[in-house]
Design a protein around this motif. Sequence first.
Motif, PDB file in Angstrom:
ATOM      1  N   PRO A   1       7.427  -3.233  -1.011  1.00 33.27           N
ATOM      2  CA  PRO A   1       6.508  -2.191  -1.468  1.00 33.27           C
ATOM      3  C   PRO A   1       5.464  -1.873  -0.408  1.00 33.27           C
ATOM      4  O   PRO A   1       5.276  -2.619   0.550  1.00 33.27           O
ATOM      5  CB  PRO A   1       5.860  -2.829  -2.693  1.00 33.27           C
ATOM      6  CG  PRO A   1       5.853  -4.293  -2.375  1.00 33.27           C
ATOM      7  CD  PRO A   1       7.147  -4.533  -1.635  1.00 33.27           C
TER       8      PRO A   1
ATOM      9  N   GLY B   1       7.844   0.923  -6.178  1.00 36.41           N
ATOM     10  CA  GLY B   1       6.585   0.282  -6.512  1.00 36.41           C
ATOM     11  C   GLY B   1       6.507  -1.179  -6.107  1.00 36.41           C
ATOM     12  O   GLY B   1       7.314  -1.667  -5.311  1.00 36.41           O
ATOM     13  N   ASP B   2       5.554  -1.904  -6.694  1.00 36.77           N
ATOM     14  CA  ASP B   2       5.154  -3.215  -6.173  1.00 36.77           C
ATOM     15  C   ASP B   2       5.642  -4.414  -6.981  1.00 36.77           C
ATOM     16  O   ASP B   2       5.142  -5.522  -6.778  1.00 36.77           O
ATOM     17  CB  ASP B   2       3.628  -3.280  -6.095  1.00 36.77           C
ATOM     18  CG  ASP B   2       2.969  -3.131  -7.463  1.00 36.77           C
ATOM     19  OD1 ASP B   2       3.077  -2.039  -8.046  1.00 36.77           O
ATOM     20  OD2 ASP B   2       2.362  -4.097  -7.948  1.00 36.77           O
TER      21      ASP B   2
ATOM     22  N   ASP C   1       0.211  -0.287  -2.684  1.00 37.10           N
ATOM     23  CA  ASP C   1       0.681  -0.509  -4.045  1.00 37.10           C
ATOM     24  C   ASP C   1       0.452  -1.952  -4.487  1.00 37.10           C
ATOM     25  O   ASP C   1       0.126  -2.203  -5.652  1.00 37.10           O
ATOM     26  CB  ASP C   1       2.163  -0.162  -4.156  1.00 37.10           C
ATOM     27  CG  ASP C   1       2.399   1.317  -4.403  1.00 37.10           C
ATOM     28  OD1 ASP C   1       1.625   1.909  -5.173  1.00 37.10           O
ATOM     29  OD2 ASP C   1       3.334   1.887  -3.817  1.00 37.10           O
TER      30      ASP C   1
ATOM     31  N   SER D   1       6.032   3.827  -7.154  1.00 32.89           N
ATOM     32  CA  SER D   1       4.745   3.673  -6.480  1.00 32.89           C
ATOM     33  C   SER D   1       3.661   4.415  -7.254  1.00 32.89           C
ATOM     34  O   SER D   1       3.903   5.492  -7.805  1.00 32.89           O
ATOM     35  CB  SER D   1       4.842   4.218  -5.050  1.00 32.89           C
ATOM     36  OG  SER D   1       3.555   4.343  -4.476  1.00 32.89           O
TER      37      SER D   1
ATOM     38  N   THR E   1       0.808   5.035  -5.578  1.00 36.72           N
ATOM     39  CA  THR E   1      -0.018   5.610  -4.513  1.00 36.72           C
ATOM     40  C   THR E   1       0.684   6.718  -3.743  1.00 36.72           C
ATOM     41  O   THR E   1       0.028   7.605  -3.199  1.00 36.72           O
ATOM     42  CB  THR E   1      -0.463   4.523  -3.514  1.00 36.72           C
ATOM     43  OG1 THR E   1       0.681   3.980  -2.843  1.00 36.72           O
ATOM     44  CG2 THR E   1      -1.216   3.401  -4.225  1.00 36.72           C
TER      45      THR E   1
ATOM     46  N   GLU F   1      -3.288  -2.193  -5.314  1.00 38.39           N
ATOM     47  CA  GLU F   1      -3.626  -1.522  -6.562  1.00 38.39           C
ATOM     48  C   GLU F   1      -2.949  -2.178  -7.760  1.00 38.39           C
ATOM     49  O   GLU F   1      -3.506  -2.192  -8.861  1.00 38.39           O
ATOM     50  CB  GLU F   1      -3.255  -0.035  -6.475  1.00 38.39           C
ATOM     51  CG  GLU F   1      -4.102   0.751  -5.503  1.00 38.39           C
ATOM     52  CD  GLU F   1      -5.589   0.596  -5.779  1.00 38.39           C
ATOM     53  OE1 GLU F   1      -6.011   0.713  -6.952  1.00 38.39           O
ATOM     54  OE2 GLU F   1      -6.347   0.334  -4.811  1.00 38.39           O
TER      55      GLU F   1
END
Length: 265
Positions: free
Chosen positions: A250, A71-72, A254, A63, A65, A257
């Motif tokens: 996610p 994460g994404d 994330d 991630s 954030t 962003e």
Amino acid sequence: MSAIRIHPPTTALTISIKHLTCNPNNLNLFSTNSRNFKRSGFRRNLTPIAMSSNPLEVCAKSSITVPNRLGDCPFTQRVLLTLEEKHLPYNLKLIDLANKPEWFLSISPEGKVPIVKLDDKWIADSDVITQTVEEKFPEPPLLTPPEKASIGSKIFSTYIGFLKSKDPNDGKEEALLNELSAFNDYIKENGPFINGKDISGADLSLGPKLYHLEIALGHYKQWSVPDSLPHLKTYMKTVFSLESFTKTMPLTEDVIEGWRPKVMG
């Protein structure tokens, strides 16, 4: 319970999951007893499986954030969904793609995720990884029949085209709606999943992409799937509510962003 171990020298998080269990600048378009699981009104009969003797090693984007969170990357989620649905244990190592550790670059010179260690060999590319996992651990089966494997396959590329579009009259929204409408009609006649009553690899590939679509288009375009596509909306709700999906999805922040460079660039 999952055991979490943080390794500061490598800036990676390792999560050992015991129970059954992106590169953001280069999004490629292209044992236990049998039991029943109840999810979103559907029941799946799971057959006994040959468990991996050791947890698989999985490197994934961390991630950007929130520390120590997945994460994404939708391609990584596809791999994790496959492992979850096959109830395979794995160790998850979260990689800061803005500050890749040397040990990671030694096994992934291009610095891409996901990458999975199978039989002492690191394998990259979600297509190759999921195919290899299916061959090595065939139960429960997730193979999508060849004639259904391409269903919904153009949704992601048309979504990206619309997301990046600056001209409301360039036809990108219409192209996406055409793909979504075709998928809506297919699910209406053949659902609830792409392969009928059984979830398959095609759903595990498309689901994360639809999740990104919903969040990113909602944030950057104030756009949502129209009510005229009820079967698609039901499909999304069903897939997003799967235990495996909620476990690997996610954070909304994330996803937002992660797509920002594509939108603003």
